[in-house]
Scaffold this motif. Structure first.
Motif, PDB file in Angstrom:
ATOM      1  N   VAL A  93      30.302  21.426  21.610  1.00  0.00           N
ATOM      2  CA  VAL A  93      30.335  20.207  22.421  1.00  0.00           C
ATOM      3  C   VAL A  93      29.453  19.106  21.850  1.00  0.00           C
ATOM      4  CG1 VAL A  93      30.974  21.373  24.556  1.00  0.00           C
ATOM      5  CG2 VAL A  93      28.558  21.078  23.999  1.00  0.00           C
ATOM      6  N   SER A  94      28.542  19.429  20.945  1.00  0.00           N
ATOM      7  CA  SER A  94      27.711  18.382  20.359  1.00  0.00           C
ATOM      8  C   SER A  94      28.398  17.678  19.181  1.00  0.00           C
ATOM      9  CB  SER A  94      26.352  18.942  19.920  1.00  0.00           C
ATOM     10  OG  SER A  94      26.498  19.809  18.817  1.00  0.00           O
ATOM     11  N   MET A  95      29.565  18.183  18.769  1.00  0.00           N
ATOM     12  CA  MET A  95      30.323  17.496  17.711  1.00  0.00           C
ATOM     13  C   MET A  95      30.871  16.195  18.286  1.00  0.00           C
ATOM     14  SD  MET A  95      30.754  18.518  14.575  1.00  0.00           S
ATOM     15  CE  MET A  95      32.242  17.690  14.100  1.00  0.00           C
ATOM     16  N   PRO A  96      30.758  15.097  17.555  1.00  0.00           N
ATOM     17  CA  PRO A  96      31.380  13.849  18.028  1.00  0.00           C
ATOM     18  C   PRO A  96      32.890  14.052  18.145  1.00  0.00           C
ATOM     19  CG  PRO A  96      29.941  13.451  16.130  1.00  0.00           C
ATOM     20  CD  PRO A  96      30.065  14.939  16.284  1.00  0.00           C
ATOM     21  N   GLU A  97      33.480  13.465  19.181  1.00  0.00           N
ATOM     22  CA  GLU A  97      34.917  13.679  19.407  1.00  0.00           C
ATOM     23  C   GLU A  97      35.800  13.038  18.350  1.00  0.00           C
ATOM     24  OE1 GLU A  97      36.913  14.014  23.185  1.00  0.00           O
ATOM     25  OE2 GLU A  97      35.001  13.657  24.178  1.00  0.00           O
ATOM     26  N   ASP A  98      35.281  12.071  17.629  1.00  0.00           N
ATOM     27  CA  ASP A  98      36.121  11.402  16.624  1.00  0.00           C
ATOM     28  C   ASP A  98      35.887  11.939  15.213  1.00  0.00           C
ATOM     29  OD1 ASP A  98      33.555  10.302  16.401  1.00  0.00           O
ATOM     30  OD2 ASP A  98      34.328   8.366  15.735  1.00  0.00           O
ATOM     31  N   VAL A  99      35.153  13.060  15.087  1.00  0.00           N
ATOM     32  CA  VAL A  99      34.798  13.588  13.765  1.00  0.00           C
ATOM     33  C   VAL A  99      35.190  15.057  13.653  1.00  0.00           C
ATOM     34  CG1 VAL A  99      32.882  14.109  12.191  1.00  0.00           C
ATOM     35  CG2 VAL A  99      32.871  11.999  13.518  1.00  0.00           C
ATOM     36  N   ILE A 100      35.683  15.411  12.470  1.00  0.00           N
ATOM     37  CA  ILE A 100      35.951  16.803  12.124  1.00  0.00           C
ATOM     38  C   ILE A 100      35.281  17.063  10.785  1.00  0.00           C
ATOM     39  CG2 ILE A 100      37.720  18.501  11.508  1.00  0.00           C
ATOM     40  CD1 ILE A 100      39.624  16.962  13.374  1.00  0.00           C
ATOM     41  N   LEU A 101      34.512  18.137  10.698  1.00  0.00           N
ATOM     42  CA  LEU A 101      33.889  18.537   9.441  1.00  0.00           C
ATOM     43  C   LEU A 101      34.695  19.678   8.838  1.00  0.00           C
ATOM     44  CD1 LEU A 101      30.099  18.715  10.443  1.00  0.00           C
ATOM     45  CD2 LEU A 101      31.268  16.867   9.213  1.00  0.00           C
ATOM     46  N   PHE A 102      34.806  19.683   7.515  1.00  0.00           N
ATOM     47  CA  PHE A 102      35.430  20.786   6.787  1.00  0.00           C
ATOM     48  C   PHE A 102      34.550  21.068   5.582  1.00  0.00           C
ATOM     49  CE2 PHE A 102      38.847  22.398   3.790  1.00  0.00           C
ATOM     50  CZ  PHE A 102      39.010  23.610   4.439  1.00  0.00           C
ATOM     51  N   MET A 103      33.944  22.254   5.575  1.00  0.00           N
ATOM     52  CA  MET A 103      32.968  22.543   4.527  1.00  0.00           C
ATOM     53  C   MET A 103      32.695  24.031   4.459  1.00  0.00           C
ATOM     54  SD  MET A 103      29.636  21.074   6.472  1.00  0.00           S
ATOM     55  CE  MET A 103      29.106  21.752   8.040  1.00  0.00           C
ATOM     56  N   HIS A 104      32.079  24.428   3.367  1.00  0.00           N
ATOM     57  CA  HIS A 104      31.583  25.787   3.214  1.00  0.00           C
ATOM     58  C   HIS A 104      30.437  25.948   4.209  1.00  0.00           C
ATOM     59  CE1 HIS A 104      29.446  29.154   1.386  1.00  0.00           C
ATOM     60  NE2 HIS A 104      30.609  29.454   0.793  1.00  0.00           N
ATOM     61  N   PRO A 105      30.299  27.096   4.850  1.00  0.00           N
ATOM     62  CA  PRO A 105      29.230  27.276   5.852  1.00  0.00           C
ATOM     63  C   PRO A 105      27.816  27.011   5.324  1.00  0.00           C
ATOM     64  CG  PRO A 105      30.765  29.106   5.944  1.00  0.00           C
ATOM     65  CD  PRO A 105      31.154  28.269   4.754  1.00  0.00           C
ATOM     66  N   ASP A 106      27.601  27.163   4.025  1.00  0.00           N
ATOM     67  CA  ASP A 106      26.273  26.943   3.458  1.00  0.00           C
ATOM     68  C   ASP A 106      26.116  25.578   2.788  1.00  0.00           C
ATOM     69  OD1 ASP A 106      25.434  29.479   4.253  1.00  0.00           O
ATOM     70  OD2 ASP A 106      26.173  30.398   2.412  1.00  0.00           O
ATOM     71  N   ALA A 107      27.067  24.678   2.997  1.00  0.00           N
ATOM     72  CA  ALA A 107      27.020  23.369   2.335  1.00  0.00           C
ATOM     73  C   ALA A 107      25.980  22.443   2.940  1.00  0.00           C
ATOM     74  CB  ALA A 107      28.389  22.698   2.392  1.00  0.00           C
ATOM     75  N   VAL A 108      25.614  22.708   4.190  1.00  0.00           N
ATOM     76  CA  VAL A 108      24.698  21.835   4.925  1.00  0.00           C
ATOM     77  C   VAL A 108      23.684  22.701   5.653  1.00  0.00           C
ATOM     78  CG1 VAL A 108      24.569  20.126   6.793  1.00  0.00           C
ATOM     79  CG2 VAL A 108      26.504  20.094   5.241  1.00  0.00           C
ATOM     80  N   THR A 109      22.436  22.273   5.642  1.00  0.00           N
ATOM     81  CA  THR A 109      21.414  22.999   6.396  1.00  0.00           C
ATOM     82  C   THR A 109      21.593  22.743   7.882  1.00  0.00           C
ATOM     83  OG1 THR A 109      19.809  21.200   6.399  1.00  0.00           O
ATOM     84  CG2 THR A 109      19.768  22.698   4.500  1.00  0.00           C
ATOM     85  N   LEU A 110      20.919  23.515   8.704  1.00  0.00           N
ATOM     86  CA  LEU A 110      21.014  23.314  10.151  1.00  0.00           C
ATOM     87  C   LEU A 110      20.497  21.941  10.565  1.00  0.00           C
ATOM     88  CD1 LEU A 110      19.958  26.815  11.532  1.00  0.00           C
ATOM     89  CD2 LEU A 110      22.250  25.863  11.296  1.00  0.00           C
ATOM     90  N   GLY A 111      19.664  21.346   9.740  1.00  0.00           N
ATOM     91  CA  GLY A 111      19.168  20.003  10.023  1.00  0.00           C
ATOM     92  C   GLY A 111      20.109  18.904   9.556  1.00  0.00           C
ATOM     93  N   GLY A 112      21.176  19.288   8.843  1.00  0.00           N
ATOM     94  CA  GLY A 112      22.153  18.308   8.394  1.00  0.00           C
ATOM     95  C   GLY A 112      22.010  17.871   6.958  1.00  0.00           C
ATOM     96  N   SER A 113      21.058  18.439   6.236  1.00  0.00           N
ATOM     97  CA  SER A 113      20.883  18.058   4.830  1.00  0.00           C
ATOM     98  C   SER A 113      21.978  18.696   3.980  1.00  0.00           C
ATOM     99  CB  SER A 113      19.521  18.518   4.312  1.00  0.00           C
ATOM    100  OG  SER A 113      18.494  17.914   5.050  1.00  0.00           O
ATOM    101  N   VAL A 114      22.633  17.879   3.168  1.00  0.00           N
ATOM    102  CA  VAL A 114      23.655  18.383   2.262  1.00  0.00           C
ATOM    103  C   VAL A 114      22.949  19.064   1.099  1.00  0.00           C
ATOM    104  CG1 VAL A 114      25.582  17.755   0.776  1.00  0.00           C
ATOM    105  CG2 VAL A 114      25.246  16.548   2.937  1.00  0.00           C
ATOM    106  N   ILE A 115      23.259  20.314   0.865  1.00  0.00           N
ATOM    107  CA  ILE A 115      22.592  21.094  -0.168  1.00  0.00           C
ATOM    108  C   ILE A 115      23.075  20.693  -1.550  1.00  0.00           C
ATOM    109  CG2 ILE A 115      22.278  23.428  -1.088  1.00  0.00           C
ATOM    110  CD1 ILE A 115      22.342  24.378   1.856  1.00  0.00           C
ATOM    111  N   GLY A 116      24.350  20.417  -1.713  1.00  0.00           N
ATOM    112  CA  GLY A 116      24.865  19.950  -2.989  1.00  0.00           C
ATOM    113  C   GLY A 116      25.650  20.966  -3.779  1.00  0.00           C
ATOM    114  N   ASP A 117      25.671  22.214  -3.356  1.00  0.00           N
ATOM    115  CA  ASP A 117      26.430  23.237  -4.065  1.00  0.00           C
ATOM    116  C   ASP A 117      27.926  23.170  -3.758  1.00  0.00           C
ATOM    117  OD1 ASP A 117      24.076  24.163  -5.135  1.00  0.00           O
ATOM    118  OD2 ASP A 117      23.797  25.672  -3.579  1.00  0.00           O
TER     119      ASP A 117
END
Length: 128
Positions: A93-117
């Motif tokens: 429910v905390s996902m914005p309604e106008d956004v969908i993310l598609f990524m590897h589960p380890d692509a982003v830290t829990l804080g939202g930092s993009v790891i880069g791999d």
């Protein structure tokens, strides 16, 4: 696993900020489309050339998942022609309604930092 709630709005904001400041490669992939199915399809296709999309998962608001399911049932769309539907669909429910993310589960830290791999796909459901 964490016992803290993930605030996906903050994660999305951080991903966007990383993309704007030229964050780590592989880069951020963004798409805009008028509905959930089109956004998911475009994200899947866009990341397919950059990574193995079968290792990626979708993150979306529960309302968007319901819209996706209703549309698949109502329009009797051919599910087998949509390989993105074989991917995990996580909702929060905390996902914005106008956004969908598609990524590897380890692509982003829990804080939202993009790891880069791995590339990160951010789709926006844009009103026509």
């Amino acid at each position: 696993m964490t016992n803290h709630a993930i605030n996906f709005q903050s994660v999305v904001d951080e991903i966007r900020e990383t993309g704007e400041t030229g964050g780590p490669e592989p880069s951020l992939v963004t798409v805009d489309a008028p509905d959930v199915i089109d956004v998911c399809r475009q994200l899947f296709d866009a990341l397919e050339s950059r990574t193995d999309p079968t290792t990626c998962e979708f993150y979306l608001h529960p309302n968007n998942r319901r819209v996706l399911e209703r549309r698949l049932l109502a329009d009797e769309l051919a599910v087998e022609s949509m390989p993105f539907l074989e991917r995990q669909l996580w909702t929060d429910v905390s996902m914005p309604e106008d956004v969908i993310l598609f990524m590897h589960p380890d692509a982003v830290t829990l804080g939202g930092s993009v790891i880069g791999d791995h590339p990160v796909g951010v789709g926006r459901i844009a009103d026509e």
